[in-house]
Design an enzyme around this catalytic site. Structure first.
Site, mmCIF file in Angstrom:
data_model
loop_
_atom_site.group_PDB
_atom_site.id
_atom_site.type_symbol
_atom_site.label_atom_id
_atom_site.label_comp_id
_atom_site.label_asym_id
_atom_site.label_seq_id
_atom_site.Cartn_x
_atom_site.Cartn_y
_atom_site.Cartn_z
ATOM 1 C CD GLU A 44 14.373 -7.215 41.388
ATOM 2 O OE1 GLU A 44 13.630 -6.220 41.381
ATOM 3 O OE2 GLU A 44 14.841 -7.726 40.350
ATOM 4 C CD GLU A 69 21.370 -1.684 41.386
ATOM 5 O OE1 GLU A 69 20.856 -2.740 41.014
ATOM 6 O OE2 GLU A 69 22.607 -1.473 41.295
ATOM 7 C CG ASP A 118 26.692 -8.026 38.430
ATOM 8 O OD1 ASP A 118 26.150 -7.782 37.340
ATOM 9 O OD2 ASP A 118 26.723 -7.211 39.376
ATOM 10 C CE LYS A 122 39.065 -12.723 34.790
ATOM 11 N NZ LYS A 122 39.295 -11.296 34.665
ATOM 12 C CG ASP A 154 21.346 -14.900 30.952
ATOM 13 O OD1 ASP A 154 21.662 -14.343 32.021
ATOM 14 O OD2 ASP A 154 21.944 -14.681 29.880
ATOM 15 C CB THR A 191 14.461 -8.762 35.286
ATOM 16 O OG1 THR A 191 15.388 -9.460 34.449
ATOM 17 C CG2 THR A 191 14.041 -9.640 36.454
HETATM 18 N N1 SAM Z 1 17.936 -7.528 38.241
HETATM 19 C C1 SAM Z 1 18.088 -6.649 37.110
HETATM 20 C C2 SAM Z 1 17.633 -7.336 35.849
HETATM 21 O O1 SAM Z 1 17.482 -8.577 35.890
HETATM 22 O O2 SAM Z 1 17.397 -6.661 34.847
HETATM 23 C C3 SAM Z 1 19.552 -6.136 36.994
HETATM 24 C C4 SAM Z 1 20.585 -7.204 36.723
HETATM 25 S S1 SAM Z 1 22.253 -6.568 36.727
HETATM 26 C C5 SAM Z 1 23.158 -7.783 35.863
HETATM 27 C C6 SAM Z 1 22.759 -6.841 38.412
HETATM 28 C C7 SAM Z 1 22.473 -5.670 39.324
HETATM 29 O O3 SAM Z 1 22.814 -6.042 40.665
HETATM 30 C C8 SAM Z 1 23.284 -4.427 38.993
HETATM 31 O O4 SAM Z 1 22.407 -3.329 38.836
HETATM 32 C C9 SAM Z 1 24.218 -4.258 40.185
HETATM 33 O O5 SAM Z 1 24.506 -2.918 40.482
HETATM 34 C C10 SAM Z 1 23.421 -4.934 41.303
HETATM 35 N N2 SAM Z 1 24.266 -5.457 42.382
HETATM 36 C C11 SAM Z 1 25.414 -6.171 42.239
HETATM 37 N N3 SAM Z 1 25.934 -6.468 43.437
HETATM 38 C C12 SAM Z 1 25.102 -5.932 44.365
HETATM 39 C C13 SAM Z 1 25.118 -5.899 45.783
HETATM 40 N N4 SAM Z 1 26.117 -6.452 46.470
HETATM 41 N N5 SAM Z 1 24.109 -5.264 46.419
HETATM 42 C C14 SAM Z 1 23.111 -4.666 45.717
HETATM 43 N N6 SAM Z 1 23.040 -4.671 44.371
HETATM 44 C C15 SAM Z 1 24.028 -5.288 43.700
#
Ligand code: SAM
Length: 212
Positions: A44, A69, A118, A122, A154, A191
Site C-alpha cells: 500500500e 509511507e 493527496d 493545482k 473520494d 482506510t
Molecule cells: N491512505 C491513508 C488513508 O486513506 O487514510 C492516508 C491518506 S493521506 C491523504 C496520503 C498519505 O500518503 C499521507 O500519509 C502522505 O504522507 C503519503 N504520501 C504522499 N506522497 C507519498 C509518497 N511519494 N510516497 C509515500 N507516501 C506518500
C-alpha cells in the site's frame, strides 16, 4: 494528513527494525525472505496511520503486505498498531514512492493499493500526483505481468485525472466504481480517510488497473 510533531518517532522506528525495514535496498528481489512464508506480495502506497493495511494483514495471512509511507510521524502510528498485533505478514517501509524501483525488483509485486492519495489540485503540481505517468511507469515495472493497481479516492478531480492518465499511459481498466459503497464488491476494507469522508457524505471512487 494532519502531521503532529512526534519527537521520538525516528527512534521508535529504529528500535523496531523487525517491523520497519532499515535498509530496504538490500531486500530488492528478496522480499519473500523477509517474511516467514513465501506468498503473494501486496503493497500500500501512502498507508497513512495504517487502518487498511493492518486489517488486510489480519484478514489475509496468505498474503505478505508492506505498508509504505513517506512521513516518519505518520508511519509511527502504523508501527504502534503492529507492535500490538505482531502480524508476521506485515512489514513497514518509510520511503518515497518515487524511489520504489530501488527497493523492488522488476515483477516482484502482485498488487499495489493506492489509497486516498493527496490530490495536488493545482496544474503545476501534476507531477506530484501518485497517478502521474512517471509513477505509473514505476508501478508497471515492479508489478507482475498480471498484477493490479487498486486505486481509491473520494476526490472526483483526482479520480477523473487518474482515469485519463491510466488511459493515456495505455494501462487497462479492469473495473471502475463510481460509488464504491453502493456497489457489489466482494471485500472493501476502509482506510481512515475513507471512513472519515464517506461519513461526511462523499462518494468513494475506485479503479482497478493492470498493465498487460
Ligand atoms: N491512505 C491513508 C488513508 O486513506 O487514510 C492516508 C491518506 S493521506 C491523504 C496520503 C498519505 O500518503 C499521507 O500519509 C502522505 O504522507 C503519503 N504520501 C504522499 N506522497 C507519498 C509518497 N511519494 N510516497 C509515500 N507516501 C506518500
Amino acid at each position: 494528513m494532519r502531521l503532529r510533531h512526534k519527537p521520538h518517532a525516528k527512534d521508535k522506528l529504529l528500535e523496531h527494525q523487525q517491523f520497519v525495514v532499515k535498509d530496504p535496498e538490500t531486500m530488492k528481489g528478496k522480499w519473500n525472505e523477509r517474511f516467514g512464508k513465501a506468498q503473494p506480495l501486496h503493497i500500500e502506497i501512502g498507508c497513512g496511520k495504517g487502518q487498511f493495511i493492518i486489517e488486510m494483514a489480519k484478514r489475509h495471512p496468505e498474503i505478505n503486505f508492506i505498508g509504505i509511507e513517506l512521513q516518519t510521524s505518520v508511519i509511527v502510528s502504523v508501527l504502534e498498531k503492529q507492535i500490538e498485533a505482531e502480524l508476521p505478514n506485515l512489514q513497514l517501509l518509510q520511503v518515497d514512492a518515487r524511489e520504489l524501483k530501488s527497493y523492488f525488483e522488476k515483477n516482484e509485486v502482485d498488487r499495489i493499493y493506492l489509497t486516498f492519495s493527496d490530490p495536488w489540485p493545482k496544474n503545476r503540481h501534476e507531477k506530484r500526483r501518485l497517478t502521474y505517468k512517471t509513477f505509473l511507469s514505476v508501478y508497471e515495472t515492479i508489478l507482475k505481468p498480471k498484477g493490479e493497481l487498486h486505486f481509491k479516492t473520494d476526490n472526483q478531480g483526482l479520480f477523473e485525472y487518474s482515469l485519463t492518465s491510466f488511459s493515456h499511459y495505455g494501462a487497462l481498466l479492469t473495473d471502475v466504481y463510481l460509488d464504491l459503497h453502493t456497489s457489489d464488491v466482494e471485500e472493501n476494507v476502509m482506510t481512515e480517510y475513507e471512513e472519515k469522508f464517506s461519513k461526511k457524505g462523499n462518494r468513494i471512487y475506485k479503479a482497478v488497473v493492470s498493465f498487460t
